[in-house]
Design a protein around this motif. Structure first.
Motif, PDB file in Angstrom:
ATOM      1  N   ASP A   1       0.780  -1.223  -0.087  1.00 56.39           N
ATOM      2  CA  ASP A   1      -0.001  -0.069  -0.137  1.00 56.39           C
ATOM      3  C   ASP A   1       0.882   1.281  -0.035  1.00 56.39           C
ATOM      4  N   GLU A   2       1.949   1.317   0.773  1.00 56.33           N
ATOM      5  CA  GLU A   2       2.817   2.229   0.823  1.00 56.33           C
ATOM      6  C   GLU A   2       3.806   2.754  -0.404  1.00 56.33           C
ATOM      7  N   VAL A   3       4.170   1.412  -0.736  1.00 55.02           N
ATOM      8  CA  VAL A   3       4.920   1.522  -2.010  1.00 55.02           C
ATOM      9  C   VAL A   3       4.272   2.122  -3.256  1.00 55.02           C
ATOM     10  N   SER A   4       2.804   1.707  -3.411  1.00 58.19           N
ATOM     11  CA  SER A   4       1.954   1.925  -4.612  1.00 58.19           C
ATOM     12  C   SER A   4       1.621   3.415  -4.557  1.00 58.19           C
ATOM     13  N   ARG A   5       1.965   4.207  -3.207  1.00 52.73           N
ATOM     14  CA  ARG A   5       1.539   5.823  -3.135  1.00 52.73           C
ATOM     15  C   ARG A   5       2.696   6.345  -3.693  1.00 52.73           C
ATOM     16  N   ALA A   6       4.011   5.741  -3.906  1.00 51.92           N
ATOM     17  CA  ALA A   6       5.276   6.265  -4.133  1.00 51.92           C
ATOM     18  C   ALA A   6       5.555   5.812  -5.688  1.00 51.92           C
ATOM     19  N   THR A   7       5.079   4.884  -6.359  1.00 56.13           N
ATOM     20  CA  THR A   7       5.262   4.534  -7.765  1.00 56.13           C
ATOM     21  C   THR A   7       4.106   3.763  -8.053  1.00 56.13           C
ATOM     22  N   ASP A   8       3.575   3.973  -9.432  1.00 56.12           N
ATOM     23  CA  ASP A   8       2.330   3.204  -9.833  1.00 56.12           C
ATOM     24  C   ASP A   8       2.849   1.977 -10.469  1.00 56.12           C
ATOM     25  N   SER A   9       4.009   1.501 -10.487  1.00 55.02           N
ATOM     26  CA  SER A   9       4.530   0.108 -10.964  1.00 55.02           C
ATOM     27  C   SER A   9       5.122  -0.606  -9.914  1.00 55.02           C
ATOM     28  N   CYS A  10       4.473  -1.542  -9.452  1.00 53.51           N
ATOM     29  CA  CYS A  10       5.185  -2.478  -8.415  1.00 53.51           C
ATOM     30  C   CYS A  10       4.900  -3.894  -8.513  1.00 53.51           C
ATOM     31  N   ALA A  11       5.908  -4.809  -8.143  1.00 51.98           N
ATOM     32  CA  ALA A  11       5.653  -6.297  -8.321  1.00 51.98           C
ATOM     33  C   ALA A  11       6.070  -6.856  -6.759  1.00 51.98           C
ATOM     34  N   ALA A  12       5.708  -7.854  -6.482  1.00 48.05           N
ATOM     35  CA  ALA A  12       5.955  -8.472  -5.447  1.00 48.05           C
ATOM     36  C   ALA A  12       5.742  -9.926  -5.412  1.00 48.05           C
ATOM     37  N   VAL A  13       6.842 -10.638  -4.708  1.00 46.74           N
ATOM     38  CA  VAL A  13       6.873 -11.794  -4.563  1.00 46.74           C
ATOM     39  C   VAL A  13       6.881 -12.323  -3.122  1.00 46.74           C
ATOM     40  N   ALA A  14       6.055 -13.127  -2.585  1.00 44.61           N
ATOM     41  CA  ALA A  14       6.168 -13.525  -1.236  1.00 44.61           C
ATOM     42  C   ALA A  14       6.407 -14.997  -1.078  1.00 44.61           C
ATOM     43  N   LEU A  15       7.167 -15.411  -0.327  1.00 44.98           N
ATOM     44  CA  LEU A  15       7.379 -17.045   0.000  1.00 44.98           C
ATOM     45  C   LEU A  15       7.071 -17.349   1.284  1.00 44.98           C
ATOM     46  N   ASP A  16       7.115 -18.819   1.532  1.00 43.07           N
ATOM     47  CA  ASP A  16       6.856 -19.448   2.828  1.00 43.07           C
ATOM     48  C   ASP A  16       6.729 -20.904   2.456  1.00 43.07           C
ATOM     49  N   ILE A  17       7.160 -21.539   3.568  1.00 46.04           N
ATOM     50  CA  ILE A  17       7.119 -22.959   3.168  1.00 46.04           C
ATOM     51  C   ILE A  17       5.893 -23.464   3.991  1.00 46.04           C
ATOM     52  N   SER A  18       5.040 -22.583   4.588  1.00 42.57           N
ATOM     53  CA  SER A  18       3.720 -23.141   5.134  1.00 42.57           C
ATOM     54  C   SER A  18       2.388 -22.713   4.097  1.00 42.57           C
ATOM     55  N   LYS A  19       1.899 -24.022   3.439  1.00 40.92           N
ATOM     56  CA  LYS A  19       0.712 -23.762   2.526  1.00 40.92           C
ATOM     57  C   LYS A  19      -0.419 -23.003   3.547  1.00 40.92           C
ATOM     58  N   PHE A  20      -0.566 -23.377   4.506  1.00 42.03           N
ATOM     59  CA  PHE A  20      -1.775 -22.698   5.388  1.00 42.03           C
ATOM     60  C   PHE A  20      -1.512 -21.241   5.353  1.00 42.03           C
ATOM     61  N   ALA A  21      -0.161 -20.692   5.770  1.00 42.15           N
ATOM     62  CA  ALA A  21      -0.106 -19.287   5.738  1.00 42.15           C
ATOM     63  C   ALA A  21      -0.152 -18.754   4.336  1.00 42.15           C
ATOM     64  N   LEU A  22       0.465 -19.527   3.136  1.00 40.49           N
ATOM     65  CA  LEU A  22       0.106 -19.021   1.872  1.00 40.49           C
ATOM     66  C   LEU A  22      -1.439 -18.761   1.505  1.00 40.49           C
ATOM     67  N   ARG A  23      -2.292 -19.679   1.979  1.00 37.10           N
ATOM     68  CA  ARG A  23      -3.677 -19.622   1.608  1.00 37.10           C
ATOM     69  C   ARG A  23      -4.341 -17.904   1.975  1.00 37.10           C
ATOM     70  N   ARG A  24      -3.785 -17.693   3.471  1.00 35.76           N
ATOM     71  CA  ARG A  24      -4.075 -16.512   3.829  1.00 35.76           C
ATOM     72  C   ARG A  24      -3.419 -15.452   3.092  1.00 35.76           C
ATOM     73  N   ALA A  25      -2.117 -15.524   2.794  1.00 41.00           N
ATOM     74  CA  ALA A  25      -1.283 -14.351   2.214  1.00 41.00           C
ATOM     75  C   ALA A  25      -1.838 -14.038   0.821  1.00 41.00           C
ATOM     76  N   ALA A  26      -2.294 -15.135  -0.045  1.00 38.50           N
ATOM     77  CA  ALA A  26      -2.573 -14.991  -1.203  1.00 38.50           C
ATOM     78  C   ALA A  26      -3.813 -14.461  -1.420  1.00 38.50           C
ATOM     79  N   ARG A  27      -4.798 -14.469  -0.386  1.00 41.00           N
ATOM     80  CA  ARG A  27      -6.019 -13.596  -0.403  1.00 41.00           C
ATOM     81  C   ARG A  27      -5.781 -12.440   0.279  1.00 41.00           C
TER      82      ARG A  27
END
Ligand SMILES: C[S@@+](CC[C@H](N)C(=O)[O-])C[C@H]1O[C@@H](n2cnc3c(N)ncnc32)[C@H](O)[C@@H]1O
Ligand SMILES: [Zn+2]
Length: 298
Positions: A120-146
Motif C-alpha cells: 500500500d505504501e509503495v504504491s503511493r510512491a510509484t504506480d509500478s510495483c511487483a511483489a513476490v511472497a514466499l513461505d514454506i507453510s501452505k496454510f500461511a500462503l492461503r491467507r497471504a494469497a487472499r
C-alpha cells in the motif's frame, strides 16, 4: 500495480532447471494460472492462488499448523502490530523511484499482513510495483494469497536456491523469519535494501512468562549480524517499542501463533493462561535493521 513483468528478464526462475519462469494467464485482469519455463516445466496455481514451487526433499521442517496460522491471522488482523508494519514500510519506501518498477520480496511472509502495508505504501510512491511472497507453510500462503492477490505467492524453502532471478528485486523484507544470506544477496539488486525485523530482549516478556514462550536473549543482534556476515552490512537500526493492552483472546492468539503453538494445544494453553478476564499489559520490542549488500561475496 502489475502482478509481475511478463517481458524479459523474468522475475522468477524455474526451481527445476533455473530457466526464466513466465506467468501464463495474464490477460487483462485475469489471474496468473500457471508459471511456465522455457523447458516446459509448469507450476499451476493452487485454487487458493499460490504456487507450489517446493521441489526435491527440502529441509526437514515443522511447518506452522492451520490453527497457529489462524491465531497469527487473528492477532495481526486486530492491528496491534500495525506500528511495526508501518515502520517496515517506511524502511522500504525510500528505495522507490517514482514512476519506475519497484519489486519487493517478502521472505517468510506468513499471513502476508506486513507485505499488505508495504505494498500500500509503495504504491503511493510509484504506480509500478511487483511483489513476490514466499513461505514454506501452505496454510500461511492461503491467507497471504487472499490478502495480497497482486503478489506472486510461492511455497518454497528459503534454505534452497530461491526461485527468483539474479539481481531482480529492489527490497527484501524478513520479519521474524529465517534468513538465507547468500540467496538474498544473489536476488537483491546492487543498491537494494534488506529490511530485517528481530525481537529485542524483553519482547513480550509478561506474556512469555505466563505461557512458556521462549524468552528473547540479549545475543540476538550478534546472531543477526553473524547470519548475514560477508553478504550484508547494517546501514541503520530502529528500535520500536509497542505497548499493548491485550484481552485474554489476544493473549491466547499471541502465544499460540509462536513456537508454543507447536507443543501446546489450545486448551492446554488456555489452562496455562488461567480463566482470568483481566486484560494483560505487554510490550513488544522490535528492532528494524536496514542492510545493504556488502558485495564481498564471490
Ligand atoms: C514467525 S513466522 C513470521 C511470519 C510473518 N513474517 C509475520 O511476521 O507475521 C515465520 C515464518 O517463516 C516461515 N518459514 C520458516 N521456515 C521457512 C523456510 N525454511 N522457508 C520458507 N519459510 C519458512 C514460517 O512458515 C512462518 O510463516
Ligand atoms: Zn524449468
Amino acid at each position: 500495480m502489475v502482478p509481475m513483468p511478463s517481458t524479459p528478464p523474468p522475475l522468477l526462475r524455474c526451481p527445476l532447471c533455473g530457466a526464466g519462469l513466465n506467468a501464463q494467464g495474464i490477460t487483462g485482469d485475469a489471474a496468473v494460472k500457471a508459471l511456465v519455463c522455457g523447458s516446459g516445466h509448469s507450476f499451476d496455481a493452487a485454487k487458493q492462488g499460490y504456487f507450489n514451487l517446493l521441489v526435491g526433499k527440502g529441509t526437514v521442517f515443522e511447518a506452522d499448523t492451520a490453527e497457529m496460522v489462524a491465531a497469527r491471522f487473528a492477532f495481526l488482523d486486530s492491528g496491534h502490530y500495525r506500528p511495526l508494519a508501518e515502520a517496515v514500510a517506511a524502511a522500504v519506501v525510500p528505495g522507490v523511484i517514482p514512476g519506475e518498477l519497484f519489486t519487493v520480496l517478502d521472505s517468510g511472509t506468513g499471513t502476508g499482513h506486513y507485505l499488505r502495508v508495504v505494498l500500500d505504501e509503495v504504491s503511493r510512491a510509484t504506480d509500478s510495483c511487483a511483489a513476490v511472497a514466499l513461505d514454506i507453510s501452505k496454510f500461511a500462503l492461503r491467507r497471504a494469497a487472499r490478502l495480497n492477490p497482486e503478489a506472486i505467492n510461492l511455497a518454497c524453502d528459503v534454505w534452497q536456491p530461491l526461485p527468483v532471478a539474479d539481481a531482480a528485486v529492489d527490497a527484501i523484507t524478513v520479519i521474524f523469519a529465517p534468513r538465507n544470506a547468500a540467496e538474498f544477496s544473489r536476488v537483491l539488486r546492487p543498491g537494494g535494501r534488506l529490511v530485517v525485523v528481530t525481537p529485542r530482549a524483553g519482547h513480550l516478556a509478561t506474556v512469555a512468562a505466563r505461557t512458556g514462550m521462549l524468552s528473547i536473549g540479549d545475543d540476538k543482534d550478534a546472531k543477526l549480524a553473524e547470519s548475514l556476515a560477508g553478504y550484508f552490512i547494517a546501514e541503520s537500526t530502529l528500535d520500536l517499542d509497542v505497548r499493548m493492552i491485550l484481552a485474554p483472546a489476544d493473549v491466547a492468539d499471541l502465544a499460540f501463533m509462536g513456537p508454543a503453538g507447536h507443543h501446546l494445544d489450545r486448551s492446554a494453553l488456555a489452562a496455562k493462561l488461567g480463566t482470568s478476564e483481566v486484560d494483560t499489559e505487554v510490550e513488544a520490542r522490535f528492532r528494524i535493521t536496514v542492510f545493504r549488500p556488502a558485495r564481498l561475496s564471490p
